[in-house]
Scaffold this motif. Sequence first.
Motif, PDB file in Angstrom:
ATOM      1  N   LEU A  71       0.475  -1.338  -0.363  1.00 50.88           N
ATOM      2  CA  LEU A  71      -0.024  -0.447   0.036  1.00 50.88           C
ATOM      3  C   LEU A  71       0.501   0.974   0.276  1.00 50.88           C
ATOM      4  O   LEU A  71       1.821   0.992   0.491  1.00 50.88           O
ATOM      5  N   MET A  72       1.086   2.082  -1.279  1.00 45.40           N
ATOM      6  CA  MET A  72       1.230   2.648  -1.366  1.00 45.40           C
ATOM      7  C   MET A  72       0.629   4.882  -1.882  1.00 45.40           C
ATOM      8  O   MET A  72      -0.396   4.621  -2.052  1.00 45.40           O
ATOM      9  N   ALA A  73       1.444   5.838  -0.412  1.00 52.97           N
ATOM     10  CA  ALA A  73       1.022   6.848  -1.328  1.00 52.97           C
ATOM     11  C   ALA A  73       2.376   7.356  -1.007  1.00 52.97           C
ATOM     12  O   ALA A  73       3.330   8.130  -0.469  1.00 52.97           O
ATOM     13  N   GLU A  74       2.098   9.187  -1.863  1.00 56.68           N
ATOM     14  CA  GLU A  74       3.080  10.007  -1.766  1.00 56.68           C
ATOM     15  C   GLU A  74       2.342  11.751  -1.452  1.00 56.68           C
ATOM     16  O   GLU A  74       1.293  11.710  -1.789  1.00 56.68           O
ATOM     17  N   PHE A  75       2.919  11.884  -0.773  1.00 59.85           N
ATOM     18  CA  PHE A  75       2.506  12.830  -0.080  1.00 59.85           C
ATOM     19  C   PHE A  75       3.175  14.610   0.023  1.00 59.85           C
ATOM     20  O   PHE A  75       4.739  13.583   0.229  1.00 59.85           O
ATOM     21  N   ASN A  76       3.282  15.584   0.775  1.00 56.33           N
ATOM     22  CA  ASN A  76       4.066  16.595   1.013  1.00 56.33           C
ATOM     23  C   ASN A  76       4.692  16.482   2.543  1.00 56.33           C
ATOM     24  O   ASN A  76       4.658  16.984   3.968  1.00 56.33           O
ATOM     25  N   LEU A  77       6.035  15.274   2.576  1.00 50.26           N
ATOM     26  CA  LEU A  77       7.033  15.180   3.980  1.00 50.26           C
ATOM     27  C   LEU A  77       8.359  15.396   3.609  1.00 50.26           C
ATOM     28  O   LEU A  77       8.342  15.218   2.519  1.00 50.26           O
ATOM     29  N   PRO A  78       9.137  16.011   4.302  1.00 53.86           N
ATOM     30  CA  PRO A  78      10.471  16.315   4.024  1.00 53.86           C
ATOM     31  C   PRO A  78      11.108  14.598   3.463  1.00 53.86           C
ATOM     32  O   PRO A  78      10.720  13.638   4.179  1.00 53.86           O
ATOM     33  N   LYS A  79      11.649  14.383   2.518  1.00 52.09           N
ATOM     34  CA  LYS A  79      12.162  13.806   1.835  1.00 52.09           C
ATOM     35  C   LYS A  79      13.451  13.315   2.791  1.00 52.09           C
ATOM     36  O   LYS A  79      13.925  12.003   2.589  1.00 52.09           O
ATOM     37  N   GLU A  80      13.789  13.769   4.057  1.00 55.05           N
ATOM     38  CA  GLU A  80      15.020  13.595   4.904  1.00 55.05           C
ATOM     39  C   GLU A  80      14.320  12.686   5.968  1.00 55.05           C
ATOM     40  O   GLU A  80      15.048  12.261   6.329  1.00 55.05           O
ATOM     41  N   LEU A  81      13.390  12.706   6.272  1.00 56.03           N
ATOM     42  CA  LEU A  81      12.081  12.344   6.791  1.00 56.03           C
ATOM     43  C   LEU A  81      12.769  10.901   6.653  1.00 56.03           C
ATOM     44  O   LEU A  81      11.967  10.009   5.222  1.00 56.03           O
ATOM     45  N   GLN A  82      13.021   9.806   7.613  1.00 52.68           N
ATOM     46  CA  GLN A  82      13.192   8.129   7.169  1.00 52.68           C
ATOM     47  C   GLN A  82      12.693   7.250   8.382  1.00 52.68           C
ATOM     48  O   GLN A  82      13.077   7.858   9.134  1.00 52.68           O
TER      49      GLN A  82
END
Length: 252
Positions: A71-82
């Motif tokens: 299950l996947m979704a893309e949204f507005n979070l900093p790319k550095e957040l892992q």
Amino acid sequence: MLKSLRRLLSRGGQSPAAGVFESWATERGHAFRRVRDAEGCVIEGRLGTQPWRIEWGEPQRNYIAGHELRLMAEFNLPKELQVLVLNRQLMETMEKAVYEQYVDDVQTRIDTETPSEMRWLVMYQKQPAADLGRLRDRYGAVSSVLPWTQQWLASPLSDALAASIDAVAEDHPVTLTIGRGRLTLRTAMDEPDAQRLAQWVSVFEHALREARRLGDEWRDAAGAGQTTQPSLWEHIGPTDPDDTTQRLPPRG
């Protein structure tokens, strides 16, 4: 005539198993399609205006045997957040594999072929057990921003994950990741199961809703100079719930 026969044989060769997912998707008004020349399917839907996608088919991770549910979704979070949350038995297995592969073999780096989940176990700090609350006996977590992940796991996502504890065995592989602005849930599901699918969708939607909420709150706090990790959020623009320009790739 020959083309029609080929199409008929192609359809006949597909397993009817994905029909369980097709019925589930149709009842909820989601888009459904089968994967050509393979046993699998894709479901596309939305949480409000936020698009998400479900894939069921061949596993993309070697820690999942049989079929994999993604299950996947893309949204507005900093790319550095892992962030990585996973069932504790899988965490221990991965940690042992990392040690054997990269310590016993005296290797000094982790190559790019290693699954990101395994790399993150080495790269990032473990979430303290106290942060996991009632989840600590079943799940573990690592993160590049521990305070953010603590809030995420203390949100209603905790209830959804807790509900999964009695639904699957302790060794059933489950990973929930945030990386490069993408939220992904992976788990094993060898045969389509509508009830189990609905439960993982609930976990995923809780994770997505709370991640978006916290992302907005931390971005606003960064703008006011109130966060301990401003560098991750201060350059992130406002979230546009109607922005569907980001598209998930077919596989990956």
